[in-house]
Design an enzyme around this catalytic site. Structure first.
Site, PDB file in Angstrom:
ATOM      1  N   LYS A  45       0.873  -1.184   0.000  1.00  0.00           N
ATOM      2  CA  LYS A  45       0.000   0.000   0.000  1.00  0.00           C
ATOM      3  C   LYS A  45       0.901   1.221   0.000  1.00  0.00           C
ATOM      4  O   LYS A  45       1.943   1.246   0.661  1.00  0.00           O
ATOM      5  CB  LYS A  45      -0.894   0.020   1.258  1.00  0.00           C
TER       6      LYS A  45
ATOM      7  N   PRO B 258      -6.077   3.259  -7.273  1.00  0.00           N
ATOM      8  CA  PRO B 258      -6.713   4.246  -6.401  1.00  0.00           C
ATOM      9  C   PRO B 258      -6.997   3.729  -4.992  1.00  0.00           C
ATOM     10  O   PRO B 258      -7.085   2.525  -4.771  1.00  0.00           O
ATOM     11  CB  PRO B 258      -8.043   4.548  -7.118  1.00  0.00           C
TER      12      PRO B 258
ATOM     13  N   GLY C  43     -20.359   6.854  -0.562  1.00  0.00           N
ATOM     14  CA  GLY C  43     -19.477   7.259  -1.656  1.00  0.00           C
ATOM     15  C   GLY C  43     -19.442   6.234  -2.768  1.00  0.00           C
ATOM     16  O   GLY C  43     -20.461   5.628  -3.102  1.00  0.00           O
TER      17      GLY C  43
HETATM   18  C1  PPY Z   1      -7.665  -2.426  -2.270  1.00  0.00           C
HETATM   19  O1  PPY Z   1      -8.391  -3.381  -2.577  1.00  0.00           O
HETATM   20  O2  PPY Z   1      -7.680  -1.941  -1.117  1.00  0.00           O
HETATM   21  C2  PPY Z   1      -6.711  -1.898  -3.261  1.00  0.00           C
HETATM   22  O3  PPY Z   1      -5.815  -1.209  -2.877  1.00  0.00           O
HETATM   23  C3  PPY Z   1      -6.937  -2.250  -4.703  1.00  0.00           C
HETATM   24  C4  PPY Z   1      -5.730  -2.400  -5.555  1.00  0.00           C
HETATM   25  C5  PPY Z   1      -5.255  -3.637  -5.899  1.00  0.00           C
HETATM   26  C6  PPY Z   1      -4.155  -3.790  -6.711  1.00  0.00           C
HETATM   27  C7  PPY Z   1      -3.521  -2.696  -7.209  1.00  0.00           C
HETATM   28  C8  PPY Z   1      -4.000  -1.458  -6.867  1.00  0.00           C
HETATM   29  C9  PPY Z   1      -5.099  -1.297  -6.046  1.00  0.00           C
END
Ligand code: PPY
Length: 362
Positions: free
Chosen positions: A87, A123, A192
């Site tokens: 992340k 995103p 949202g």
């Molecule tokens: C999520 O599901 O929380 C994400 O971050 C989705 C995602 C998965 C793979 C690449 C970018 C975002």
């Protein structure tokens, strides 16, 4: 959450994390911190969205990225995707002018590009297809979720909502002996990009839908479209309902709020709904069935990766979301009931088993 960072706090944070590494860059031009937490690349390149917001401090931002990255690893392992978990967090110093914000996103994209495919992103809270278009100008081909006009798959809110809707039906099967949410009162916190389509799925299925959002225009727009009962944000946690669906920010389910909840099921899309792992035990003791967030919110990731990396059709994406979530959640609920353990513990056991299995196969 940690709001300040002494050497000791930083060391504790990093030592206690079971992930691989945390890439940290200070963006001198804006004063923002860019953090990329790579939890696991065991199953493949690490994937996870880019969260961009103001944090109380660097430690809070790092802790958020690290916890969210761990959830991404679990998410992909449980759904059986050849993808690791990461992340990114862009911790803003405050509101930026559009040009400064775009330049920051470009520099972030260049960093992603420099990693050469170790991570792929998309995103998250505070970013959407418009931001991904900017990031992809320098970070492509490792950026998913660009706008449809730019060749991406666009907003992943609806596939995420489909997965949450499916998760609610599996939870209803488990608790009420029938998957249908018809006649059940479902309270959605956050209307949202996920909460709104979830309200639509539930309305069509005959549920009594209640909704709440800090943004009054979001509430009004949805109210004009659906028969939605509006709940003031202050009373969400005390409002009686069958199913509580947190679809806004994380941490809403915690030691202070759990005693107030008046629901039978918690099933929503927000990442990291529980503030602390021990909160799962508190829910379990209260007899509230918790559908783990990292299982039922996987629809967005499946859609982004499925459409953009695997070339799946929308039908294939929907089938994978529905089947993947249904089978994983049944296993988790059954194991939780059989062993008397919280559902999150059962889910993490399942994820660890799948991660270990992949490791021995490779
Ligand atoms: C999520 O599901 O929380 C994400 O971050 C989705 C995602 C998965 C793979 C690449 C970018 C975002």
């Amino acid at each position: 959450m940690v709001d300040f960072m002494t050497d000791e706090a930083l060391e504790t944070l990093l030592r206690n994390w079971d992930g691989e590494e945390v890439i940290t860059r200070f963006d001198t031009a804006t004063g923002a911190w860019i953090i990329i937490a790579i939890h696991s690349t065991r199953l493949g390149p690490a994937g996870g969205g880019t969260r961009m917001k103001v944090y109380p401090g660097l430690a809070a931002a790092m802790a958020d990225a690290m916890q969210l990255a761990q959830s991404m690893s679990y998410k992909f392992a449980i759904i059986g995707f050849p993808q690791g978990g990461s992340k990114s967090v862009i911790a803003l110093p405050g509101v930026l002018e559009p040009a400064a914000r775009a330049a920051l996103l470009h520099r972030y994209g260049a960093l992603v590009h420099q990693l050469g495919g170790l991570v792929v992103t998309g995103p998250d809270v505070g970013t959407g297809p418009a931001e991904m278009d900017i990031v992809a100008e320098t970070g492509s081909p490792y950026v998913f979720g660009r706008s449809v006009g730019s060749g991406g798959s666009g907003d992943s809110g609806t596939p995420t909502a489909l997965g949450v809707f499916q998760g609610i039906q599996v939870a209803c099967t488990h608790l009420f002996g029938n998957p249908s949410p018809a006649g059940k009162r479902v309270l959605i916190q956050g209307l949202g990009s996920v909460g709104a389509p979830l309200a639509r799925y539930l309305t069509v299925a005959g549920a009594e839908v209640l909704g709440s959002d800090v943004a009054e225009d979001a509430v009004r727009r949805l109210q004009a479209e659906l028969q939605l009962a509006v709940v003031p944000t202050e009373t969400v946690l005390d409002t009686p309902c069958d199913i509580f669906a947190p679809c806004a920010l994380g941490g809403v389910v915690n030691q202070h709020t759990i005693p107030r909840l008046r629901c039978r099921i918690v099933a929503g899309s927000a990442n990291n709904q529980l503030r602390d792992p021990a909160d799962a035990s508190l829910l379990h003791e209260r007899g509230i069935l918790y559908a783990p967030d990292f299982i039922i919110n996987v629809g967005g990731a499946v859609s982004l990766v499925g459409v953009e990396a695997m070339g799946w059709s929308p039908e294939e994406v929907e089938r994978r979301i529905v089947e993947g979530i249904t089978s994983a959640l049944h296993l988790v609920f059954e194991r939780s009931a059989a062993e008397g353990i919280p559902t999150t513990v059962a889910a993490k056991m399942l994820a660890d088993e799948r991660l270990a299995r992949e490791e021995t196969q490779s």
